[in-house]
Scaffold this motif. Structure first.
Motif, PDB file in Angstrom:
ATOM      1  N   MET A   1     -11.370  10.670 -11.011  1.00  0.00           N
ATOM      2  CA  MET A   1     -12.821  10.785 -11.139  1.00  0.00           C
ATOM      3  C   MET A   1     -13.396   9.450 -11.586  1.00  0.00           C
ATOM      4  O   MET A   1     -12.880   8.811 -12.481  1.00  0.00           O
ATOM      5  CB  MET A   1     -13.178  11.866 -12.158  1.00  0.00           C
ATOM      6  CG  MET A   1     -14.679  11.988 -12.365  1.00  0.00           C
ATOM      7  SD  MET A   1     -15.175  13.267 -13.537  1.00  0.00           S
ATOM      8  CE  MET A   1     -15.053  12.394 -15.072  1.00  0.00           C
ATOM      9  N   ASP A   2     -14.444   9.055 -10.939  1.00  0.00           N
ATOM     10  CA  ASP A   2     -15.180   7.854 -11.291  1.00  0.00           C
ATOM     11  C   ASP A   2     -16.136   8.226 -12.427  1.00  0.00           C
ATOM     12  O   ASP A   2     -16.771   9.272 -12.390  1.00  0.00           O
ATOM     13  CB  ASP A   2     -15.959   7.398 -10.058  1.00  0.00           C
ATOM     14  CG  ASP A   2     -16.573   6.029 -10.198  1.00  0.00           C
ATOM     15  OD1 ASP A   2     -16.749   5.576 -11.344  1.00  0.00           O
ATOM     16  OD2 ASP A   2     -16.903   5.433  -9.164  1.00  0.00           O
ATOM     17  N   ASP A   3     -16.259   7.390 -13.433  1.00  0.00           N
ATOM     18  CA  ASP A   3     -17.134   7.725 -14.556  1.00  0.00           C
ATOM     19  C   ASP A   3     -18.414   6.899 -14.580  1.00  0.00           C
ATOM     20  O   ASP A   3     -19.019   6.724 -15.619  1.00  0.00           O
ATOM     21  CB  ASP A   3     -16.381   7.619 -15.888  1.00  0.00           C
ATOM     22  CG  ASP A   3     -15.906   6.203 -16.198  1.00  0.00           C
ATOM     23  OD1 ASP A   3     -16.042   5.325 -15.336  1.00  0.00           O
ATOM     24  OD2 ASP A   3     -15.392   6.003 -17.306  1.00  0.00           O
ATOM     25  N   THR A   4     -18.834   6.405 -13.409  1.00  0.00           N
ATOM     26  CA  THR A   4     -20.116   5.702 -13.347  1.00  0.00           C
ATOM     27  C   THR A   4     -21.248   6.720 -13.304  1.00  0.00           C
ATOM     28  O   THR A   4     -21.053   7.869 -12.882  1.00  0.00           O
ATOM     29  CB  THR A   4     -20.190   4.795 -12.106  1.00  0.00           C
ATOM     30  OG1 THR A   4     -20.065   5.610 -10.938  1.00  0.00           O
ATOM     31  CG2 THR A   4     -19.098   3.727 -12.125  1.00  0.00           C
ATOM     32  N   HIS A   6     -23.970   6.856 -11.398  1.00  0.00           N
ATOM     33  CA  HIS A   6     -24.356   7.337 -10.064  1.00  0.00           C
ATOM     34  C   HIS A   6     -23.343   8.335  -9.506  1.00  0.00           C
ATOM     35  O   HIS A   6     -23.719   9.313  -8.871  1.00  0.00           O
ATOM     36  CB  HIS A   6     -24.580   6.169  -9.096  1.00  0.00           C
ATOM     37  CG  HIS A   6     -23.335   5.460  -8.686  1.00  0.00           C
ATOM     38  ND1 HIS A   6     -22.820   4.397  -9.391  1.00  0.00           N
ATOM     39  CD2 HIS A   6     -22.483   5.665  -7.647  1.00  0.00           C
ATOM     40  CE1 HIS A   6     -21.727   3.968  -8.806  1.00  0.00           C
ATOM     41  NE2 HIS A   6     -21.493   4.729  -7.752  1.00  0.00           N
ATOM     42  N   TYR A   7     -22.058   8.116  -9.767  1.00  0.00           N
ATOM     43  CA  TYR A   7     -21.054   9.043  -9.269  1.00  0.00           C
ATOM     44  C   TYR A   7     -21.184  10.405  -9.945  1.00  0.00           C
ATOM     45  O   TYR A   7     -21.144  11.452  -9.288  1.00  0.00           O
ATOM     46  CB  TYR A   7     -19.637   8.496  -9.475  1.00  0.00           C
ATOM     47  CG  TYR A   7     -18.588   9.487  -9.019  1.00  0.00           C
ATOM     48  CD1 TYR A   7     -18.230   9.572  -7.684  1.00  0.00           C
ATOM     49  CD2 TYR A   7     -17.993  10.370  -9.929  1.00  0.00           C
ATOM     50  CE1 TYR A   7     -17.295  10.504  -7.256  1.00  0.00           C
ATOM     51  CE2 TYR A   7     -17.058  11.294  -9.493  1.00  0.00           C
ATOM     52  CZ  TYR A   7     -16.719  11.360  -8.171  1.00  0.00           C
ATOM     53  OH  TYR A   7     -15.799  12.289  -7.749  1.00  0.00           O
ATOM     54  N   LEU A   8     -21.323  10.408 -11.270  1.00  0.00           N
ATOM     55  CA  LEU A   8     -21.426  11.677 -11.995  1.00  0.00           C
ATOM     56  C   LEU A   8     -22.681  12.459 -11.599  1.00  0.00           C
ATOM     57  O   LEU A   8     -22.631  13.689 -11.454  1.00  0.00           O
ATOM     58  CB  LEU A   8     -21.389  11.431 -13.504  1.00  0.00           C
ATOM     59  CG  LEU A   8     -20.024  10.999 -14.049  1.00  0.00           C
ATOM     60  CD1 LEU A   8     -20.142  10.614 -15.520  1.00  0.00           C
ATOM     61  CD2 LEU A   8     -18.990  12.093 -13.855  1.00  0.00           C
ATOM     62  N   ILE A   9     -23.780  11.753 -11.405  1.00  0.00           N
ATOM     63  CA  ILE A   9     -25.009  12.439 -10.965  1.00  0.00           C
ATOM     64  C   ILE A   9     -24.784  13.068  -9.592  1.00  0.00           C
ATOM     65  O   ILE A   9     -25.094  14.241  -9.370  1.00  0.00           O
ATOM     66  CB  ILE A   9     -26.203  11.474 -10.953  1.00  0.00           C
ATOM     67  CG1 ILE A   9     -26.605  11.105 -12.385  1.00  0.00           C
ATOM     68  CG2 ILE A   9     -27.389  12.089 -10.203  1.00  0.00           C
ATOM     69  CD1 ILE A   9     -27.648  10.001 -12.471  1.00  0.00           C
ATOM     70  N   MET A  10     -24.251  12.272  -8.680  1.00  0.00           N
ATOM     71  CA  MET A  10     -24.023  12.764  -7.323  1.00  0.00           C
ATOM     72  C   MET A  10     -23.009  13.910  -7.313  1.00  0.00           C
ATOM     73  O   MET A  10     -23.229  14.943  -6.666  1.00  0.00           O
ATOM     74  CB  MET A  10     -23.521  11.618  -6.446  1.00  0.00           C
ATOM     75  CG  MET A  10     -23.260  11.996  -5.006  1.00  0.00           C
ATOM     76  SD  MET A  10     -22.623  10.623  -4.030  1.00  0.00           S
ATOM     77  CE  MET A  10     -21.089  10.271  -4.896  1.00  0.00           C
ATOM     78  N   ALA A  11     -21.908  13.750  -8.033  1.00  0.00           N
ATOM     79  CA  ALA A  11     -20.868  14.775  -8.046  1.00  0.00           C
ATOM     80  C   ALA A  11     -21.378  16.075  -8.659  1.00  0.00           C
ATOM     81  O   ALA A  11     -21.112  17.165  -8.129  1.00  0.00           O
ATOM     82  CB  ALA A  11     -19.644  14.261  -8.816  1.00  0.00           C
ATOM     83  N   VAL A  16     -23.136  21.716  -8.195  1.00  0.00           N
ATOM     84  CA  VAL A  16     -24.165  22.740  -8.416  1.00  0.00           C
ATOM     85  C   VAL A  16     -24.577  23.339  -7.074  1.00  0.00           C
ATOM     86  O   VAL A  16     -24.664  24.563  -6.932  1.00  0.00           O
ATOM     87  CB  VAL A  16     -25.383  22.162  -9.174  1.00  0.00           C
ATOM     88  CG1 VAL A  16     -26.555  23.132  -9.143  1.00  0.00           C
ATOM     89  CG2 VAL A  16     -25.003  21.831 -10.615  1.00  0.00           C
ATOM     90  N   GLN A  17     -24.820  22.478  -6.088  1.00  0.00           N
ATOM     91  CA  GLN A  17     -25.218  22.949  -4.751  1.00  0.00           C
ATOM     92  C   GLN A  17     -24.155  23.871  -4.167  1.00  0.00           C
ATOM     93  O   GLN A  17     -24.451  24.937  -3.627  1.00  0.00           O
ATOM     94  CB  GLN A  17     -25.438  21.739  -3.834  1.00  0.00           C
ATOM     95  CG  GLN A  17     -25.889  22.093  -2.452  1.00  0.00           C
ATOM     96  CD  GLN A  17     -27.379  22.215  -2.339  1.00  0.00           C
ATOM     97  OE1 GLN A  17     -28.110  22.146  -3.304  1.00  0.00           O
ATOM     98  NE2 GLN A  17     -27.842  22.404  -1.139  1.00  0.00           N
ATOM     99  N   LYS A  18     -22.892  23.468  -4.276  1.00  0.00           N
ATOM    100  CA  LYS A  18     -21.788  24.268  -3.736  1.00  0.00           C
ATOM    101  C   LYS A  18     -21.697  25.618  -4.445  1.00  0.00           C
ATOM    102  O   LYS A  18     -21.556  26.663  -3.800  1.00  0.00           O
ATOM    103  CB  LYS A  18     -20.477  23.492  -3.899  1.00  0.00           C
ATOM    104  CG  LYS A  18     -19.273  24.181  -3.308  1.00  0.00           C
ATOM    105  CD  LYS A  18     -18.024  23.320  -3.477  1.00  0.00           C
ATOM    106  CE  LYS A  18     -16.799  24.059  -2.989  1.00  0.00           C
ATOM    107  NZ  LYS A  18     -15.582  23.287  -3.208  1.00  0.00           N
TER     108      LYS A  18
END
Length: 142
Positions: A1-4, A6-11, A16-18
């Motif tokens: 897992m990337d902890d940036t 932008h990545y956390l927001i996108m992930a 949530v969508q899924k």
């Protein structure tokens, strides 16, 4: 897992969508429709421009989603005050039933997401996330 950031927001958005679509799979709702019903819960009778802005949708995309929602009997478009250039969107009784299912699904997702998070941590998160949102909206120039 990337902890940036932008990545956390996108992930998180994708998770949530899924989860939302999984919980609502038997309702016939498709992508875009739950957030519109969620918005109309507190803003029934909004015009299309208001909905597009609040739901971060382009006008053309919103029109397509609304057309499908109208076909399913979830919403109805009405002309108010004789202004034929601006339709206002209202939930039908069926739309209100589906909106309640959306609210229940969001509540379950939030409960899972906040498991192990204290009330104080959550309030701090909301404060920081609110600042990030304001910064991205261009409202804060400090």
């Amino acid at each position: 897992m990337d902890d940036t950031l932008h990545y956390l927001i996108m992930a998180n958005q994708m998770l949530v969508q899924k989860a939302l679509l999984e919980q609502l799979k038997d309702t016939g709702l498709t992508i875009g429709q739950p957030k519109i019903l969620d918005y109309l819960k507190d803003h029934d009778g909004s015009n299309q421009k208001e909905i597009a802005k609040a739901c971060f949708l382009e006008a053309g995309s919103l029109t397509t989603i609304l057309n499908k929602m109208e076909e399913k009997g979830l919403i109805e478009r009405r002309i108010l005050n004789g202004n034929r250039r601006s339709f206002h969107i209202f939930m039908t009784e069926e739309g209100k039933k589906k909106q309640q299912l959306v609210s229940q699904a969001f509540a379950k997702i939030e409960e899972k997401a906040l498991s192990g998070v204290s009330a104080e941590e959550f309030q701090q998160f909301l404060a920081v996330y609110g600042k990030i949102y304001a910064n991205l909206q261009g409202e804060r120039n400090e």
